[in-house]
Motif scaffolding. Structure first.
Motif, short mmCIF file in Angstrom:
data_model
loop_
_atom_site.label_atom_id
_atom_site.label_comp_id
_atom_site.label_asym_id
_atom_site.label_seq_id
_atom_site.Cartn_x
_atom_site.Cartn_y
_atom_site.Cartn_z
N SER A 1 0.86 -1.18 0.00
CA SER A 1 0.00 0.00 0.00
C SER A 1 0.89 1.23 0.00
O SER A 1 1.99 1.22 0.56
CB SER A 1 -0.89 0.03 1.24
N ARG B 1 3.11 -4.88 -7.22
CA ARG B 1 1.81 -4.22 -7.41
C ARG B 1 1.61 -3.26 -6.24
O ARG B 1 1.87 -3.62 -5.10
CB ARG B 1 0.72 -5.29 -7.43
N VAL B 2 1.15 -2.04 -6.53
CA VAL B 2 0.95 -1.05 -5.47
C VAL B 2 -0.51 -0.62 -5.46
O VAL B 2 -1.07 -0.25 -6.49
CB VAL B 2 1.86 0.18 -5.66
N MET C 1 -2.86 2.20 -3.92
CA MET C 1 -2.94 3.48 -3.22
C MET C 1 -4.29 3.52 -2.53
O MET C 1 -5.31 3.17 -3.12
CB MET C 1 -2.78 4.63 -4.19
N ARG D 1 1.00 8.87 -6.98
CA ARG D 1 1.00 8.02 -8.18
C ARG D 1 2.14 8.42 -9.11
O ARG D 1 2.84 7.57 -9.66
CB ARG D 1 -0.33 8.11 -8.91
N LEU E 1 5.40 7.11 -7.76
CA LEU E 1 5.52 5.67 -8.01
C LEU E 1 5.92 5.41 -9.47
O LEU E 1 6.77 4.56 -9.74
CB LEU E 1 4.22 4.96 -7.67
N LYS E 2 5.31 6.12 -10.39
CA LYS E 2 5.67 5.96 -11.81
C LYS E 2 7.12 6.33 -12.05
O LYS E 2 7.84 5.64 -12.78
CB LYS E 2 4.75 6.82 -12.69
N VAL F 1 7.24 1.88 -10.96
CA VAL F 1 6.08 1.02 -10.68
C VAL F 1 5.10 1.14 -11.84
O VAL F 1 4.74 2.25 -12.25
CB VAL F 1 5.40 1.41 -9.35
N GLN G 1 2.20 -1.22 -12.03
CA GLN G 1 0.88 -1.69 -11.57
C GLN G 1 0.46 -0.88 -10.36
O GLN G 1 0.91 -1.13 -9.24
CB GLN G 1 0.93 -3.16 -11.21
N ILE G 2 -0.42 0.11 -10.60
CA ILE G 2 -0.87 1.00 -9.53
C ILE G 2 -2.39 1.06 -9.57
O ILE G 2 -2.98 1.39 -10.58
CB ILE G 2 -0.32 2.44 -9.71
N VAL H 1 -6.03 2.31 -7.22
CA VAL H 1 -6.46 3.26 -6.19
C VAL H 1 -7.76 2.76 -5.58
O VAL H 1 -8.69 2.39 -6.30
CB VAL H 1 -6.67 4.67 -6.77
#
Length: 188
Positions: A120, A156-157, A159, A172, A175-176, A180, A182-183, A185
């Motif tokens: 998370s 995988r994250v 949010m 986000r 993270l990009k 990352v 795979q995000i 929300v």
């Protein structure tokens, strides 16, 4: 017709995915924790042989993936053993961790084929992150996200929107920038 009789036959059910909550222990005290996990949590009453039986039974029912959760599953001492057991049973593994602290020996376990991580993430702002998790952990979590990606571990994250005005878009973007891909929300 009795209560046990049915007009149509029952079909067999395939259990494809299983969550296993290994522990209530966690270094954090997140305001939104569904399990009320914390540093004073326990491992509960399930033993390692109990968990292995559950994995074997799930595999026999057709389960193709198990997710180890908690609390913080990394704090469960037998996690590497359970990951190995699941893989040997033909079941892929996802470990849902806060990625606050990953002992060096676990990186090798997480690098095995069939193992992936999930975590998370809340924001790019350390103060906002601390309001949510109860600890100043953003830099350590971010560093372990980088470490996982550098080692080629699938990640995988998720949010989680917890606060009004939370910096989700900025989180986000961070993270990009870290790599990352795979995000998701979710709203609390």
């Amino acid at each position: 017709m009795t209560a046990l009789q049915h007009e149509t036959p029952l079909t067999s059910t395939v259990l494809r995915f299983l969550w296993l909550e290994l522990t209530g222990k966690c270094q954090l005290e997140c305001v939104h924790c569904y399990a009320s996990s914390s540093p004073v949590g326990t491992d509960g009453t399930m033993t390692v042989p109990d968990w292995k039986r559950v994995i074997d039974q799930a595999a026999a029912l057709g389960t193709s993936r198990v997710q180890f959760i908690g609390g913080e599953p990394i704090l469960y001492k037998a996690l590497p053993d359970l990951i190995g057991h699941a893989l040997a049973a033909g079941v892929e593994v996802e470990v849902y961790s806060n990625l606050l602290y990953v002992p060096g020996s676990l990186w090798e376990t997480f690098s095995q084929p069939g193992v992936r991580l999930a975590t998370s993430f809340y924001t790019d702002d350390a103060c906002e992150h601390m309001l949510i998790t109860g600890r100043n952990t953003l830099p350590r979590t971010q560093n372990n996200i980088i470490a996982a990606l550098e080692q080629g571990i699938p990640l995988r994250v998720g949010m989680v929107r917890v606060l009004d005005g939370q910096r989700l878009d900025q989180g986000r973007e961070l993270l990009k920038q870290l790599g990352v891909t795979q995000i998701g929300v979710d709203r609390l």
